[in-house]
Every structure is written in structure tokens, then in C-alpha cells.
Design a protein around this motif. Structure first.
Motif, PDB file in Angstrom:
ATOM      1  N   ALA A  10       7.312  -1.721 -18.786  1.00  0.00           N
ATOM      2  CA  ALA A  10       7.459  -0.298 -18.488  1.00  0.00           C
ATOM      3  C   ALA A  10       8.895   0.123 -18.770  1.00  0.00           C
ATOM      4  CB  ALA A  10       7.114  -0.029 -17.025  1.00  0.00           C
ATOM      5  N   ARG A  11       9.049   1.260 -19.407  1.00  0.00           N
ATOM      6  CA  ARG A  11      10.373   1.869 -19.587  1.00  0.00           C
ATOM      7  C   ARG A  11      10.581   2.830 -18.422  1.00  0.00           C
ATOM      8  NH1 ARG A  11      14.402   3.356 -23.437  1.00  0.00           N
ATOM      9  NH2 ARG A  11      15.170   5.468 -23.024  1.00  0.00           N
ATOM     10  N   ILE A  12      11.612   2.566 -17.632  1.00  0.00           N
ATOM     11  CA  ILE A  12      11.885   3.357 -16.435  1.00  0.00           C
ATOM     12  C   ILE A  12      12.967   4.380 -16.756  1.00  0.00           C
ATOM     13  CG2 ILE A  12      12.644   3.280 -14.026  1.00  0.00           C
ATOM     14  CD1 ILE A  12      11.759   0.247 -14.144  1.00  0.00           C
ATOM     15  N   THR A  13      12.721   5.630 -16.363  1.00  0.00           N
ATOM     16  CA  THR A  13      13.699   6.704 -16.509  1.00  0.00           C
ATOM     17  C   THR A  13      14.146   7.114 -15.116  1.00  0.00           C
ATOM     18  OG1 THR A  13      12.612   7.505 -18.514  1.00  0.00           O
ATOM     19  CG2 THR A  13      14.140   9.021 -17.418  1.00  0.00           C
ATOM     20  N   TYR A  14      15.459   7.062 -14.877  1.00  0.00           N
ATOM     21  CA  TYR A  14      16.042   7.462 -13.600  1.00  0.00           C
ATOM     22  C   TYR A  14      16.580   8.882 -13.756  1.00  0.00           C
ATOM     23  CZ  TYR A  14      15.758   2.462 -12.829  1.00  0.00           C
ATOM     24  OH  TYR A  14      15.296   1.171 -12.711  1.00  0.00           O
ATOM     25  N   LEU A  15      16.234   9.746 -12.795  1.00  0.00           N
ATOM     26  CA  LEU A  15      16.642  11.137 -12.869  1.00  0.00           C
ATOM     27  C   LEU A  15      17.330  11.544 -11.580  1.00  0.00           C
ATOM     28  CD1 LEU A  15      13.309  10.975 -13.912  1.00  0.00           C
ATOM     29  CD2 LEU A  15      14.172  13.018 -15.010  1.00  0.00           C
ATOM     30  N   HIS A  44      -2.705   0.212   7.154  1.00  0.00           N
ATOM     31  CA  HIS A  44      -3.909   0.260   6.314  1.00  0.00           C
ATOM     32  C   HIS A  44      -4.063   1.619   5.636  1.00  0.00           C
ATOM     33  CE1 HIS A  44      -6.622   2.781   8.779  1.00  0.00           C
ATOM     34  NE2 HIS A  44      -5.963   2.268   9.801  1.00  0.00           N
ATOM     35  N   TYR A  45      -3.668   2.697   6.306  1.00  0.00           N
ATOM     36  CA  TYR A  45      -3.755   4.031   5.707  1.00  0.00           C
ATOM     37  C   TYR A  45      -2.695   4.189   4.620  1.00  0.00           C
ATOM     38  CZ  TYR A  45      -4.296   9.081   5.261  1.00  0.00           C
ATOM     39  OH  TYR A  45      -4.505  10.346   4.762  1.00  0.00           O
ATOM     40  N   TYR A  46      -1.491   3.684   4.878  1.00  0.00           N
ATOM     41  CA  TYR A  46      -0.451   3.710   3.854  1.00  0.00           C
ATOM     42  C   TYR A  46      -0.930   2.943   2.621  1.00  0.00           C
ATOM     43  CZ  TYR A  46       3.816   3.029   1.268  1.00  0.00           C
ATOM     44  OH  TYR A  46       4.745   3.006   0.259  1.00  0.00           O
ATOM     45  N   ARG A  47      -1.488   1.739   2.840  1.00  0.00           N
ATOM     46  CA  ARG A  47      -1.960   0.937   1.706  1.00  0.00           C
ATOM     47  C   ARG A  47      -3.074   1.664   0.942  1.00  0.00           C
ATOM     48  NH1 ARG A  47       0.356  -3.857   1.023  1.00  0.00           N
ATOM     49  NH2 ARG A  47       1.077  -5.119   2.771  1.00  0.00           N
ATOM     50  N   TYR A  48      -3.937   2.366   1.658  1.00  0.00           N
ATOM     51  CA  TYR A  48      -4.996   3.148   1.006  1.00  0.00           C
ATOM     52  C   TYR A  48      -4.378   4.204   0.085  1.00  0.00           C
ATOM     53  CZ  TYR A  48      -8.383   6.882   0.386  1.00  0.00           C
ATOM     54  OH  TYR A  48      -9.166   7.860  -0.171  1.00  0.00           O
ATOM     55  N   GLY A  54      -1.277   4.840  -6.734  1.00  0.00           N
ATOM     56  CA  GLY A  54      -0.517   3.937  -7.588  1.00  0.00           C
ATOM     57  C   GLY A  54      -1.290   3.002  -8.488  1.00  0.00           C
ATOM     58  N   LYS A  55      -2.539   2.707  -8.164  1.00  0.00           N
ATOM     59  CA  LYS A  55      -3.285   1.726  -8.959  1.00  0.00           C
ATOM     60  C   LYS A  55      -3.397   2.115 -10.433  1.00  0.00           C
ATOM     61  CE  LYS A  55      -7.451  -1.093  -9.032  1.00  0.00           C
ATOM     62  NZ  LYS A  55      -8.677  -1.450  -8.318  1.00  0.00           N
ATOM     63  N   PRO A  56      -3.706   3.372 -10.768  1.00  0.00           N
ATOM     64  CA  PRO A  56      -3.798   3.716 -12.195  1.00  0.00           C
ATOM     65  C   PRO A  56      -2.483   3.513 -12.956  1.00  0.00           C
ATOM     66  CG  PRO A  56      -4.779   5.444 -10.837  1.00  0.00           C
ATOM     67  CD  PRO A  56      -4.057   4.501  -9.912  1.00  0.00           C
ATOM     68  N   HIS A  57      -1.371   3.473 -12.220  1.00  0.00           N
ATOM     69  CA  HIS A  57      -0.048   3.363 -12.839  1.00  0.00           C
ATOM     70  C   HIS A  57       0.595   1.995 -12.603  1.00  0.00           C
ATOM     71  CE1 HIS A  57      -0.747   7.592 -13.262  1.00  0.00           C
ATOM     72  NE2 HIS A  57      -0.841   7.703 -11.955  1.00  0.00           N
ATOM     73  N   HIS A  58      -0.168   1.080 -12.000  1.00  0.00           N
ATOM     74  CA  HIS A  58       0.267  -0.303 -11.766  1.00  0.00           C
ATOM     75  C   HIS A  58       1.495  -0.396 -10.857  1.00  0.00           C
ATOM     76  CE1 HIS A  58      -2.706  -1.501 -14.716  1.00  0.00           C
ATOM     77  NE2 HIS A  58      -2.215  -0.586 -15.522  1.00  0.00           N
ATOM     78  N   TRP A  59       1.572   0.487  -9.848  1.00  0.00           N
ATOM     79  CA  TRP A  59       2.666   0.373  -8.883  1.00  0.00           C
ATOM     80  C   TRP A  59       2.643  -1.030  -8.308  1.00  0.00           C
ATOM     81  CZ3 TRP A  59       2.599   5.382  -5.436  1.00  0.00           C
ATOM     82  CH2 TRP A  59       2.929   6.489  -6.228  1.00  0.00           C
ATOM     83  N   MET A  60       3.808  -1.602  -8.087  1.00  0.00           N
ATOM     84  CA  MET A  60       3.851  -3.020  -7.779  1.00  0.00           C
ATOM     85  C   MET A  60       4.502  -3.373  -6.440  1.00  0.00           C
ATOM     86  SD  MET A  60       4.973  -5.927 -10.537  1.00  0.00           S
ATOM     87  CE  MET A  60       6.724  -5.846 -10.320  1.00  0.00           C
ATOM     88  N   MET A  61       5.595  -2.722  -6.074  1.00  0.00           N
ATOM     89  CA  MET A  61       6.425  -3.215  -4.978  1.00  0.00           C
ATOM     90  C   MET A  61       5.657  -3.435  -3.675  1.00  0.00           C
ATOM     91  SD  MET A  61      10.130  -1.899  -3.595  1.00  0.00           S
ATOM     92  CE  MET A  61       9.601  -0.287  -3.077  1.00  0.00           C
ATOM     93  N   ARG A  62       4.946  -2.457  -3.192  1.00  0.00           N
ATOM     94  CA  ARG A  62       4.265  -2.595  -1.899  1.00  0.00           C
ATOM     95  C   ARG A  62       3.085  -3.559  -1.971  1.00  0.00           C
ATOM     96  NH1 ARG A  62       8.457  -0.630  -0.020  1.00  0.00           N
ATOM     97  NH2 ARG A  62       8.660   1.572   0.443  1.00  0.00           N
ATOM     98  N   ARG A  63       2.513  -3.761  -3.154  1.00  0.00           N
ATOM     99  CA  ARG A  63       1.422  -4.737  -3.309  1.00  0.00           C
ATOM    100  C   ARG A  63       1.897  -6.127  -2.939  1.00  0.00           C
ATOM    101  NH1 ARG A  63      -0.705  -5.270  -9.057  1.00  0.00           N
ATOM    102  NH2 ARG A  63       1.103  -4.107  -9.711  1.00  0.00           N
ATOM    103  N   VAL A 172       5.783  -5.453 -15.457  1.00  0.00           N
ATOM    104  CA  VAL A 172       4.937  -5.058 -14.347  1.00  0.00           C
ATOM    105  C   VAL A 172       3.615  -5.808 -14.449  1.00  0.00           C
ATOM    106  CG1 VAL A 172       3.699  -3.095 -13.322  1.00  0.00           C
ATOM    107  CG2 VAL A 172       5.983  -2.762 -14.310  1.00  0.00           C
ATOM    108  N   GLU A 173       3.166  -6.356 -13.324  1.00  0.00           N
ATOM    109  CA  GLU A 173       1.848  -7.012 -13.291  1.00  0.00           C
ATOM    110  C   GLU A 173       0.774  -5.939 -13.194  1.00  0.00           C
ATOM    111  OE1 GLU A 173       1.346 -10.029 -10.317  1.00  0.00           O
ATOM    112  OE2 GLU A 173       3.381 -10.778 -10.628  1.00  0.00           O
TER     113      GLU A 173
END
Length: 176
Positions: A10-15, A44-48, A54-63, A172-173
Motif C-alpha cells: 500500500a502507498r500511504i499518503t499523510y495529510l 466486540h462492538y468496536y471490532r464489528y 476496514g475489511k474491504p480496505h485490509h485495515w490491519m492494526m487492530r486485527r 499489508v496482509e
């Protein structure tokens, strides 16, 4: 870009935004909306919410974090979570990281549940999230996006007044 069987690059852009945005966004009509700051949110609600957004975008950290780690972070005084509800259903969430205050308020996570995308809610919710970040009195508000996020995210952030300041790449996994 693929990098192995279950990794993406992933190419990350910081703004950042160093002055309050002057962009005015009207409240969308035809849908009942509420934005609520969550206090003592169950993990559990936060994880939901994190998975839905985030799943469509492969968010990783909290996983990768344990329930105890997630709990410690989301219940810290330096974290604010705002949930967007549309007609009574959770439609998105934003997480503010205030650990670097008063220099910086970071919009660490921001997004909509896929069912609520394409209805004009993202721009409205982002404007409200930016206002919430500025209400804490930082010198600047920051956000980042990457090439796995919505292709419209970077453009939206810039339209709302953010300016790109740096870039990086990260493996990113995939979220299968």
C-alpha cells in the motif's frame, strides 16, 4: 499491487490541515442521522465497526491486537470514537488519536460501512469529524489514507482542506 500470496503493498499518503477548514457541508436530507461520541464502547462492538468499515480496505492494526490491547486503546483518555448512525443503524465510525495534543489531533480511522457508501454521507461525516478534532484545540489535524482505501478518499480529504505532506509504502496482509 500484490506481493506474495496474502500480502499487498500500500502507498500511504499523510495529510495535514493547519487551519480550520472553511468547507461547509449541508446535512444530507431524506435520512435520519445521528453522530454519537461513544464512551466505554464494548470491544466486540468496536471490532464489528472496524471489520465492517476496514475489511474491504485490509485495515490491519487492530486485527493484530488482543482484546485487552484494543480495550486499553479505545478506552484511553487520548482516544475519541464517534459513530455515525443512519436511520438507526451504524453507518460508519471515526477514531481520533489525541496522544500528541496540543500539537496534533489525528483522525486515525474514518470510514463508512459499505451499505451506506455512495449516499453523500462520507463528506458530511468527515466534516463533522474534522470539527470534532479542531474542537480539541490542536495546532493541526492529520489524517492518512492509502492506495487500498476508497479511490475517492484522497480526493475527498483534499477537497475538505487537507494537504499531502509525505508518503511511504507498507506491506499489508489481506483480510480474507
Amino acid at each position: 499491487m500484490a506481493n506474495g500470496s496474502n500480502k499487498l503493498t500500500a502507498r500511504i499518503t499523510y495529510l495535514e490541515m493547519t487551519e480550520h477548514s472553511t468547507v461547509s457541508v449541508p446535512t444530507p436530507v431524506g435520512i435520519r442521522l445521528a453522530i454519537m461520541r461513544a464512551s466505554d464502547m464494548p470491544v466486540h462492538y468496536y471490532r464489528y465497526l472496524y471489520e465492517q468499515v476496514g475489511k474491504p480496505h485490509h485495515w490491519m492494526m487492530r486485527r493484530k491486537q488482543s482484546d485487552a490491547e484494543v480495550s486499553a486503546t479505545i478506552h484511553a483518555e487520548t482516544t475519541e470514537i464517534h459513530v455515525l448512525y443512519a436511520d438507526g443503524s451504524p453507518a460508519g465510525f471515526a477514531e481520533l488519536n489525541l496522544v500528541r495534543m496540543p500539537e496534533e489531533a489525528e483522525i486515525l480511522y474514518f470510514g463508512l460501512v459499505p451499505d451506506f457508501q455512495g449516499r453523500g454521507l462520507g463528506r458530511f461525516f468527515l466534516a463533522e469529524t474534522i470539527a470534532a478534532a479542531w474542537s480539541r484545540g490542536p495546532q493541526k489535524v492529520t489524517i492518512h489514507t492509502n492506495s487500498l482505501d476508497s479511490p475517492r478518499a484522497l480526493q475527498l480529504y483534499q477537497k475538505m482542506g487537507f494537504t499531502p505532506v509525505s508518503w511511504s509504502e507498507e506491506d499489508v496482509e489481506t483480510w480474507d
